[in-house]
Structures are given as structure tokens and as C-alpha cells.
Write an enzyme that holds these catalytic residues in place. Structure first.
Site, PDB file in Angstrom:
ATOM      1  N   ASN A  33       0.869  -1.182   0.000  1.00  0.00           N
ATOM      2  CA  ASN A  33       0.000   0.000   0.000  1.00  0.00           C
ATOM      3  C   ASN A  33       0.902   1.228   0.000  1.00  0.00           C
ATOM      4  OD1 ASN A  33      -1.802   2.031   0.505  1.00  0.00           O
ATOM      5  ND2 ASN A  33      -2.291   1.398   2.602  1.00  0.00           N
ATOM      6  N   LYS A  74       0.068   4.240  -0.312  1.00  0.00           N
ATOM      7  CA  LYS A  74      -0.600   5.417   0.269  1.00  0.00           C
ATOM      8  C   LYS A  74      -0.358   6.639  -0.635  1.00  0.00           C
ATOM      9  CE  LYS A  74       0.045   3.403   4.772  1.00  0.00           C
ATOM     10  NZ  LYS A  74       0.011   3.576   6.199  1.00  0.00           N
ATOM     11  N   HIS A 127      -9.477   0.880   4.691  1.00  0.00           N
ATOM     12  CA  HIS A 127      -8.216   1.077   5.434  1.00  0.00           C
ATOM     13  C   HIS A 127      -8.491   2.022   6.603  1.00  0.00           C
ATOM     14  CE1 HIS A 127      -4.157   2.358   6.407  1.00  0.00           C
ATOM     15  NE2 HIS A 127      -3.741   1.262   5.790  1.00  0.00           N
ATOM     16  N   GLU A 182      -6.965   4.459   7.682  1.00  0.00           N
ATOM     17  CA  GLU A 182      -6.766   5.884   7.373  1.00  0.00           C
ATOM     18  C   GLU A 182      -7.983   6.452   6.635  1.00  0.00           C
ATOM     19  OE1 GLU A 182      -2.938   5.420   5.522  1.00  0.00           O
ATOM     20  OE2 GLU A 182      -2.066   4.958   7.473  1.00  0.00           O
ATOM     21  N   GLU A 186      -5.523  -5.350  10.446  1.00  0.00           N
ATOM     22  CA  GLU A 186      -4.547  -4.286  10.659  1.00  0.00           C
ATOM     23  C   GLU A 186      -4.887  -3.538  11.943  1.00  0.00           C
ATOM     24  OE1 GLU A 186      -2.421  -3.057   6.863  1.00  0.00           O
ATOM     25  OE2 GLU A 186      -4.123  -1.741   7.074  1.00  0.00           O
ATOM     26  N   GLY A 232       2.397   1.824  10.877  1.00  0.00           N
ATOM     27  CA  GLY A 232       3.419   2.867  10.826  1.00  0.00           C
ATOM     28  C   GLY A 232       4.084   3.154  12.166  1.00  0.00           C
ATOM     29  N   SER A 283       3.223  -2.533  10.426  1.00  0.00           N
ATOM     30  CA  SER A 283       4.667  -2.575  10.707  1.00  0.00           C
ATOM     31  C   SER A 283       5.329  -3.887  10.297  1.00  0.00           C
ATOM     32  CB  SER A 283       4.930  -2.269  12.189  1.00  0.00           C
ATOM     33  OG  SER A 283       4.534  -0.947  12.486  1.00  0.00           O
TER      34      SER A 283
HETATM   35  C1  PEP Z   1      -0.787   0.009   6.084  1.00  0.00           C
HETATM   36  O1  PEP Z   1      -0.915   1.197   5.947  1.00  0.00           O
HETATM   37  O2  PEP Z   1      -1.647  -0.743   5.600  1.00  0.00           O
HETATM   38  C2  PEP Z   1       0.353  -0.492   6.830  1.00  0.00           C
HETATM   39  C3  PEP Z   1       0.318  -1.723   7.245  1.00  0.00           C
HETATM   40  O3  PEP Z   1       1.405   0.370   7.046  1.00  0.00           O
HETATM   41  P1  PEP Z   1       2.845   0.015   7.693  1.00  0.00           P
HETATM   42  O4  PEP Z   1       3.315  -1.265   7.058  1.00  0.00           O
HETATM   43  O5  PEP Z   1       3.700   1.177   7.350  1.00  0.00           O
HETATM   44  O6  PEP Z   1       2.621  -0.162   9.161  1.00  0.00           O
END
Ligand code: PEP
Length: 246
Positions: A8, A10, A93, A95, A160, A166, A205
Site C-alpha cells: 500500500n 498510500k 483502510h 486511514e 490491521e 506505521g 509494521s
Molecule cells: C498500512 O498502511 O496498511 C500499513 C500496514 O502500514 P505500515 O506497514 O507502514 O505499518
């Protein structure tokens, strides 16, 4: 079914960097025990898809509108993503749920639209830090699942935890195993045998350093990767960490 490693991107990467990244992926993604998916920003999606044409690397959107066409300034529909070369789309997601106040019902309508357009959705669910601390993680994820997936759903679900995105923090392997098994049970209870074919990705992460142990957890059928998907070396290192016995 092979595990799926999805990136992703973003709101990152202009065209030149995006093409450089997929060129490196295309050249180096050989002999993998997984499928690869990249989800670039909509502005570069068609270019990325054209660059990956004929390669096994798949392309997805990061969101879609629930209507196929219409007066929705700034939005992008599922048929438009398909037309631009996408075969997947990330939906719900955290976000989007927080920045755009997306409800489970809206995510469900979007998933329905995606399936109708021939796109496979990756529907994201996950609890916040406060919800986990209150012992509500399982309840929250169960509610999100029940209301975000339309009847006849196929594709993938991504667990998630919001606090893991992040942040460099992840749940313990036992916590991830527990949540993925709860999700699998819910999918099978609702969709019967088809529920066994829906991939359950872990996201939050995922890095080259922790990928091997995360991807070996039972019922983890791949990963949704944010930050580490922006560099070919780290994204491919995660893909290479998929156990070959999956
Ligand atoms: C994400 O935004 O779906 C995500 C898992 O981000 P990160 O791997 O940076 O934690």
C-alpha cells in the site's frame, strides 16, 4: 492458494519514482512463493499497470466509490480502476475510516461495487489502541467483519490493528494467531466453504526483520505492507520471507 504480499503505497511516489520501483520489482521478483500486489496512488496507477503488463505482479487501487459513475467530484469508481489496469482494491483502510469517516456500511457498499466491476477487494479491519486496552479487540473486529463484507464476498481481509500501522509495533504472535483464527471462523460461518478461500492478511509494521515470523503464523495468508513497500529491497525481502510450505 499462494500467500499474497500487498504493498500500500498510500499518498507516496511521483511518476518517475513509481516507475523506478516497479521496474526493480519486475526485474527482481523471481522464484517467489507468493503473489505480489502493488497499490499505487490513482495518479500513477495506469502507468504502473502498463509497466507491469505481462508480469505476474498485480495492481490495485487504494479505495473506490460505491457508485460506478456519477456526480462525485474527486472520486474514482471501481470500473475506472479496472479500466486503468487494476485487479484489486484496498477498502476500509483505517486511514480512510478515520480521515474520511468511512463506516462499515459504506465499506460494504464499496466492496459490492468492486466485486461487480471484477475487482478483488482487500477489506481492512482492526482495533485501536484504546479498544485493545479495553479488551474489545475481538468484539470490534467481529463487528467490522460482519458489517463490512457483502454477501458473496471474495478476495481478502486484512487484519490491521490501527496502533500497529506505521508505529513499528506489532501484536504478539499469539495475539495475531488468535485474531486470524477468529476471522477465519467468522468467514466460514458466514460464507461456508468459500470462507476458507478468502485470504487473511496481517498488516501493521511488517518489515524484512519480522516478516518471517509473522508470515509463519497459522492463518496468516500474506501481508499488507505500507512503509516497507516503498523500496524494492524491503518489499521483496518480505516476499522472500514467505514460507515455501504455505
Ligand atoms: C498500512 O498502511 O496498511 C500499513 C500496514 O502500514 P505500515 O506497514 O507502514 O505499518
Amino acid at each position: 492458494m499462494l500467500p499474497l504480499i500487498a504493498g500500500n503505497w498510500k499518498m507516496h511516489l511521483l511518476r518517475e519514482d513509481a516507475i523506478r520501483l516497479v521496474s526493480a520489482l519486475r526485474a527482481q521478483a523471481t522464484s517467489l512463493a507468493c503473489e505480489l500486489l502493488v497499490c499505487p496512488p490513482a495518479t500513477v496507477l495506469a502507468d504502473v499497470a502498463a509497466h507491469l503488463a505481462g508480469s505476474p505482479i498485480m495492481v490495485g487501487g487504494q479505495d473506490c466509490h460505491q457508485a460506478p459513475f456519477g456526480p462525485h467530484t474527486g472520486d474514482i469508481s471501481a470500473p475506472m480502476l479496472r479500466d486503468a489496469g487494476a485487479s484489486w482494491v484496498i477498502l476500509g483502510h483505517s486511514e480512510r475510516r478515520s480521515d474520511h469517516h468511512e463506516s462499515d456500511a459504506l465499506v460494504c457498499a464499496k466492496a459490492k461495487a468492486a466485486l461487480a466491476a471484477g475487482l478483488k477487494p482487500v477489506v481492512c479491519v482492526g482495533e485501536t489502541q484504546a479498544e485493545r486496552e479495553a479488551g474489545q479487540a475481538e468484539r470490534i473486529v467481529s463487528i467490522q467483519l460482519a458489517h463490512s463484507l457483502p454477501d458473496g464476498f471474495s478476495g481478502a481481509v486484512a487484519y490491521e490493528p490501527v496502533w500497529a500501522i506505521g508505529s513499528g509495533r506489532t501484536p504478539t504472535e499469539t495475539e495475531i494467531a488468535g485474531m486470524h483464527s477468529l476471522i477465519r471462523e467468522a468467514l466460514q460461518a458466514r460464507f461456508g466453504a468459500a470462507g476458507a478461500t478468502i485470504r487473511i492478511l496481517y498488516g501493521g509494521s511488517v518489515k524484512p526483520e519480522n516478516a518471517e515470523s509473522l508470515l509463519a503464523i497459522p492463518e496468516v495468508s500474506g501481508a499488507l505492507v505500507g512503509g516497507a513497500s516503498l523500496k524494492a529491497e524491503s518489499f521483496l525481502a518480505i516476499a522472500r520471507a514467505v514460507p515455501s510450505n504455505h
